[in-house]
Design a protein around this motif. Structure first.
Motif, PDB file in Angstrom:
ATOM      1  N   LEU B  20       0.837  -1.206   0.000  1.00  0.00           N
ATOM      2  CA  LEU B  20       0.000   0.000   0.000  1.00  0.00           C
ATOM      3  C   LEU B  20       0.865   1.247   0.000  1.00  0.00           C
ATOM      4  CD1 LEU B  20      -2.925  -0.480   2.537  1.00  0.00           C
ATOM      5  CD2 LEU B  20      -3.020  -0.464   0.057  1.00  0.00           C
ATOM      6  N   ASP B  21       0.315   2.305  -0.533  1.00  0.00           N
ATOM      7  CA  ASP B  21       1.000   3.589  -0.501  1.00  0.00           C
ATOM      8  C   ASP B  21       1.175   4.027   0.953  1.00  0.00           C
ATOM      9  OD1 ASP B  21       1.119   6.245  -2.615  1.00  0.00           O
ATOM     10  OD2 ASP B  21       1.233   6.554  -0.466  1.00  0.00           O
ATOM     11  N   ALA B  22       2.404   4.417   1.298  1.00  0.00           N
ATOM     12  CA  ALA B  22       2.702   4.739   2.694  1.00  0.00           C
ATOM     13  C   ALA B  22       1.842   5.898   3.201  1.00  0.00           C
ATOM     14  CB  ALA B  22       4.180   5.065   2.853  1.00  0.00           C
ATOM     15  N   ARG B  23       1.551   6.873   2.306  1.00  0.00           N
ATOM     16  CA  ARG B  23       0.723   8.012   2.723  1.00  0.00           C
ATOM     17  C   ARG B  23      -0.656   7.532   3.133  1.00  0.00           C
ATOM     18  NH1 ARG B  23       1.069  11.390  -2.593  1.00  0.00           N
ATOM     19  NH2 ARG B  23       1.026   9.255  -3.338  1.00  0.00           N
ATOM     20  N   MET B  24      -1.208   6.668   2.252  1.00  0.00           N
ATOM     21  CA  MET B  24      -2.536   6.139   2.516  1.00  0.00           C
ATOM     22  C   MET B  24      -2.534   5.361   3.821  1.00  0.00           C
ATOM     23  SD  MET B  24      -5.535   6.151   1.531  1.00  0.00           S
ATOM     24  CE  MET B  24      -6.094   6.340  -0.146  1.00  0.00           C
ATOM     25  N   LYS B  25      -1.480   4.551   4.010  1.00  0.00           N
ATOM     26  CA  LYS B  25      -1.408   3.745   5.221  1.00  0.00           C
ATOM     27  C   LYS B  25      -1.394   4.627   6.473  1.00  0.00           C
ATOM     28  CE  LYS B  25       1.698   0.663   3.981  1.00  0.00           C
ATOM     29  NZ  LYS B  25       2.842  -0.253   4.096  1.00  0.00           N
ATOM     30  N   ALA B  26      -0.590   5.707   6.413  1.00  0.00           N
ATOM     31  CA  ALA B  26      -0.482   6.590   7.569  1.00  0.00           C
ATOM     32  C   ALA B  26      -1.830   7.230   7.874  1.00  0.00           C
ATOM     33  CB  ALA B  26       0.579   7.654   7.315  1.00  0.00           C
ATOM     34  N   VAL B  27      -2.498   7.726   6.837  1.00  0.00           N
ATOM     35  CA  VAL B  27      -3.787   8.378   7.043  1.00  0.00           C
ATOM     36  C   VAL B  27      -4.813   7.384   7.577  1.00  0.00           C
ATOM     37  CG1 VAL B  27      -5.707   9.523   5.889  1.00  0.00           C
ATOM     38  CG2 VAL B  27      -3.376  10.115   5.287  1.00  0.00           C
ATOM     39  N   LEU B  28      -4.831   6.194   6.966  1.00  0.00           N
ATOM     40  CA  LEU B  28      -5.812   5.191   7.377  1.00  0.00           C
ATOM     41  C   LEU B  28      -5.568   4.731   8.813  1.00  0.00           C
ATOM     42  CD1 LEU B  28      -6.353   3.027   4.167  1.00  0.00           C
ATOM     43  CD2 LEU B  28      -7.719   4.908   5.067  1.00  0.00           C
ATOM     44  N   THR B  29      -4.288   4.603   9.185  1.00  0.00           N
ATOM     45  CA  THR B  29      -3.989   4.233  10.566  1.00  0.00           C
ATOM     46  C   THR B  29      -4.542   5.284  11.516  1.00  0.00           C
ATOM     47  OG1 THR B  29      -1.960   3.228   9.763  1.00  0.00           O
ATOM     48  CG2 THR B  29      -2.151   3.519  12.130  1.00  0.00           C
ATOM     49  N   LYS B 243      -2.792   3.799  -6.100  1.00  0.00           N
ATOM     50  CA  LYS B 243      -3.263   2.753  -7.000  1.00  0.00           C
ATOM     51  C   LYS B 243      -4.635   2.263  -6.544  1.00  0.00           C
ATOM     52  CE  LYS B 243       1.045   1.103  -8.871  1.00  0.00           C
ATOM     53  NZ  LYS B 243       2.183   1.148  -7.927  1.00  0.00           N
ATOM     54  N   ALA B 244      -5.158   1.337  -7.297  1.00  0.00           N
ATOM     55  CA  ALA B 244      -6.500   0.819  -6.989  1.00  0.00           C
ATOM     56  C   ALA B 244      -6.546   0.244  -5.588  1.00  0.00           C
ATOM     57  CB  ALA B 244      -6.900  -0.235  -8.018  1.00  0.00           C
ATOM     58  N   ARG B 245      -5.483  -0.499  -5.207  1.00  0.00           N
ATOM     59  CA  ARG B 245      -5.531  -1.141  -3.899  1.00  0.00           C
ATOM     60  C   ARG B 245      -5.584  -0.121  -2.771  1.00  0.00           C
ATOM     61  NH1 ARG B 245      -0.458  -3.122  -5.811  1.00  0.00           N
ATOM     62  NH2 ARG B 245       1.233  -1.699  -5.263  1.00  0.00           N
ATOM     63  N   ASP B 246      -5.023   1.075  -3.018  1.00  0.00           N
ATOM     64  CA  ASP B 246      -5.076   2.107  -1.986  1.00  0.00           C
ATOM     65  C   ASP B 246      -6.506   2.570  -1.785  1.00  0.00           C
ATOM     66  OD1 ASP B 246      -2.237   2.229  -1.579  1.00  0.00           O
ATOM     67  OD2 ASP B 246      -2.138   3.115  -3.576  1.00  0.00           O
ATOM     68  N   LEU B 247      -7.214   2.721  -2.896  1.00  0.00           N
ATOM     69  CA  LEU B 247      -8.618   3.106  -2.805  1.00  0.00           C
ATOM     70  C   LEU B 247      -9.412   2.004  -2.104  1.00  0.00           C
ATOM     71  CD1 LEU B 247      -9.339   4.822  -6.226  1.00  0.00           C
ATOM     72  CD2 LEU B 247      -9.050   5.844  -3.966  1.00  0.00           C
ATOM     73  N   GLY B 248      -9.083   0.741  -2.450  1.00  0.00           N
ATOM     74  CA  GLY B 248      -9.745  -0.393  -1.807  1.00  0.00           C
ATOM     75  C   GLY B 248      -9.582  -0.328  -0.301  1.00  0.00           C
TER      76      GLY B 248
END
Lengths: 287, 271
Positions: B20-29, B243-248
């Motif tokens: 996963l995109d690290a940015r997305m991961k940080a925000v989602l966490t 990417k798509a998986r980040d949106l997922g």
């Protein structure tokens, strides 16, 4: 008489039972007799440093034993502690362990930990400083004001001052210029001649091992590949090269001469032996 | 042993969570942690637990490693539980002794808090287990870049963080080496009272500081040699792209959000 250091099936793993488990040494069984000068050679990661850290009980074997003068060093707390003083271990780049205000105090750190009296400490510090060629004036300096080579020698003196039965040095010449290297090797040789103590030298330089050591221990992929008198070990030149190790430079020259058809012996391991061999050859060839 | 310290330890892997995109991961966490505190009853908390387990399963981080990251907070967990059991007012008394009484509400609250903390630690460990420190600081830099408006040098801060993280293992190794060297000279680090032990640290701390400064100087030189002039206008080799998986993943967390709201609304609040 029992050997000074004896290991029985010594095995050590790092990070046992984790994802990062690495075998460092497997089934090492060696005997080192009193007064011997053993050179340990092997690649980076072949287990040299791990092995020597077992000699003074810094590392505990996962299986197998380490015997000092015939006694298991892991028998009790006291036996581990006494192993620290019996086997003096000098790590790679030992100058990074210097911490005291003066060189004198730093060299005295080991003897002080042994619980010796002030007079005895004084004698030992001065004697050790003598071995490594540090003057009385330098002893009063801050260790951080010394030059690189002097720092190295001060740190080695810190281990010598404990007057261990066995002195273990892990690449004592790493990162020194040629003159510094010669000085350090010279003082190790002199130290051994004066004290008669057992010396173990870990080195990358085959030349140094050939010149100084009486026996050589070759480690390859965590196991003992060869252990025996220096000339015997270096006579297996081809095998050493297969392990990615080498033989002394002068031996390589003589192997080359041999390949080119000259009737020379290849059991030449030091420059002195090389000189004699060449003289013998020239006597034979020229009328 | 000193090697066992696991601050932000990255576990190499190739799971979806790793990629996963690290940015997305940080925000989602961040959102994940917020949701934990929005749970009001056992139904929504149950959903939370399910999602925590789901993410752990996806990450393929061994359960043993997960438990290891919980070990340091064990004391805090016990402490929280005990305080909540005895200091919650109201509810039906189950049993009591002396001035203390244990109520059903107290037990519920304690259980609730403990599960929340476990979810919290698990969620945030998942982030550090699946993201390399470099990627993480990169992500934080990007996420903080709006602060440039306030003249905050985000680039420099991020570089400092990257370097600090980068040198933790190096300094741990160095400490290990120095400790061994001093132990070889008979330094006794294990016995004696507090003052004696504190004193025994001097031979370790001084060489450690000296070497930290030396490394800092060397690094500064090396960076200047490669023309590092501070942040402004630097480009990067690795571009981050969603990417798509980040949106997922975002949808998954959004679903968790909605689920928790629904369950909170549907069933009565416990605390």
């Amino acid at each position: 008489m029992a050997p000074v250091i004896k290991t029985v099936n010594l095995t050590h793993l790092y990070g046992e039972k984790t994802l990062f488990e690495v075998t460092a040494i497997i089934n090492v069984s060696i005997e080192i007799e009193k007064g011997e000068f053993v050179g340990i050679i092997g690649h980076t990661g072949s287990g040299k440093s791990t092995l020597i850290q077992h000699f003074n009980g810094l590392l505990k074997p996962n299986s197998g034993k380490v015997l000092l003068d015939g006694k298991d060093i892991w028998e009790s707390r006291e036996s581990v502690r006494s192993a620290r003083f019996k086997v003096g271990l000098c790590f790679q780049y030992p100058e990074y362990q210097l911490f005291e205000e003066t060189v004198y105090k730093d060299i005295a750190f080991g003897p002080k930990n042994m619980g010796l009296g002030d007079d005895e400490i004084n004698t030992r510090v001065r004697r050790a400083a003598g071995y490594v060629g540090l003057s009385g004036e330098q002893l009063e300096k801050s260790p951080f004001d010394l030059s690189g080579g002097e720092k190295r020698r001060a740190a080695i003196a810190g281990v010598m001052a404990m007057e261990p039965e066995v002195l273990v040095l892990d690449e004592p010449t790493a990162g020194l210029d040629p003159r510094g290297r010669d000085t350090v090797l010279g003082l190790i040789k002199e130290y051994r001649e004066q004290t008669g103590s057992t010396v173990i030298l870990v080195s990358h330089s085959m030349d140094d091992v050939a010149r100084l050591a009486s026996k050589a221990l070759v480690l390859n992929k965590s196991e003992v590949a060869m252990f025996g008198p220096v000339d015997e070990v270096f006579s297996h030149g081809r095998e050493l090269m297969k392990m990615g190790l080498n033989v002394p430079e002068v031996t390589r020259i003589f192997m080359g001469l041999r390949d080119r058809g000259l009737p020379v012996s290849t059991s030449v391991y030091t420059c002195e032996q090389g000189r004699r061999e060449l003289l013998r050859l020239s006597g034979e060839v020229s009328p | 042993m000193i090697r066992d310290i696991t601050i932000g330890q990255y576990l190499p892997g190739n799971s979806v969570l790793h990629r996963l995109d690290a940015r997305m991961k940080a925000v989602l966490t961040f959102f994940f942690i917020i949701v934990i505190f929005l749970c009001k009853n056992f139904w929504s908390l149950g959903l939370m637990i399910a999602f925590t387990l789901l993410f752990t399963a996806i990450s393929k981080v061994p359960l043993r490693m997960m438990l290891k990251s919980l070990k340091p907070i064990f004391v805090i967990l016990i402490f929280t539980a005990v305080l909540n059991i005895f200091y919650t007012d109201g509810g039906r008394e189950l049993f009591g002794f002396w001035k203390l009484s244990v109520t059903d509400k107290g037990l519920y609250t304690a259980g609730f808090m403990v599960i929340r903390i476990i979810c919290l630690i698990t969620g945030s460990s998942l982030l550090t287990y699946t993201t390399t420190p470099t990627l993480l600081t990169d992500a934080i830099e990007r996420l903080l870049s709006p602060l440039k408006v306030f003249k905050i040098q985000v680039n420099t801060l991020a570089m400092m963080m990257t370097l600090a993280l980068r040198f933790i293992p190096t300094l741990i190794e160095e400490t290990d080496r120095i400790m061994n060297a001093q132990k070889a000279r008979g330094a006794d680090l294990e016995s004696g009272g507090f003052i004696k032990r504190a004193k025994a640290l001097i031979p370790i701390l001084i060489p450690l500081f000296v070497s930290a400064f030396r490394r800092a100087y060397e690094l500064a030189f090396a960076m200047e040699c490669r023309c590092y002039r501070g942040g402004e206008g630097r480009t990067r080799m690795k571009q981050m792209k969603l990417k798509a998986r980040d949106l997922g993943a975002a949808f998954l967390v959004a679903a968790l959000f909605c689920g928790v709201f629904f369950l909170n609304y549907r069933f009565k609040a416990l605390i």
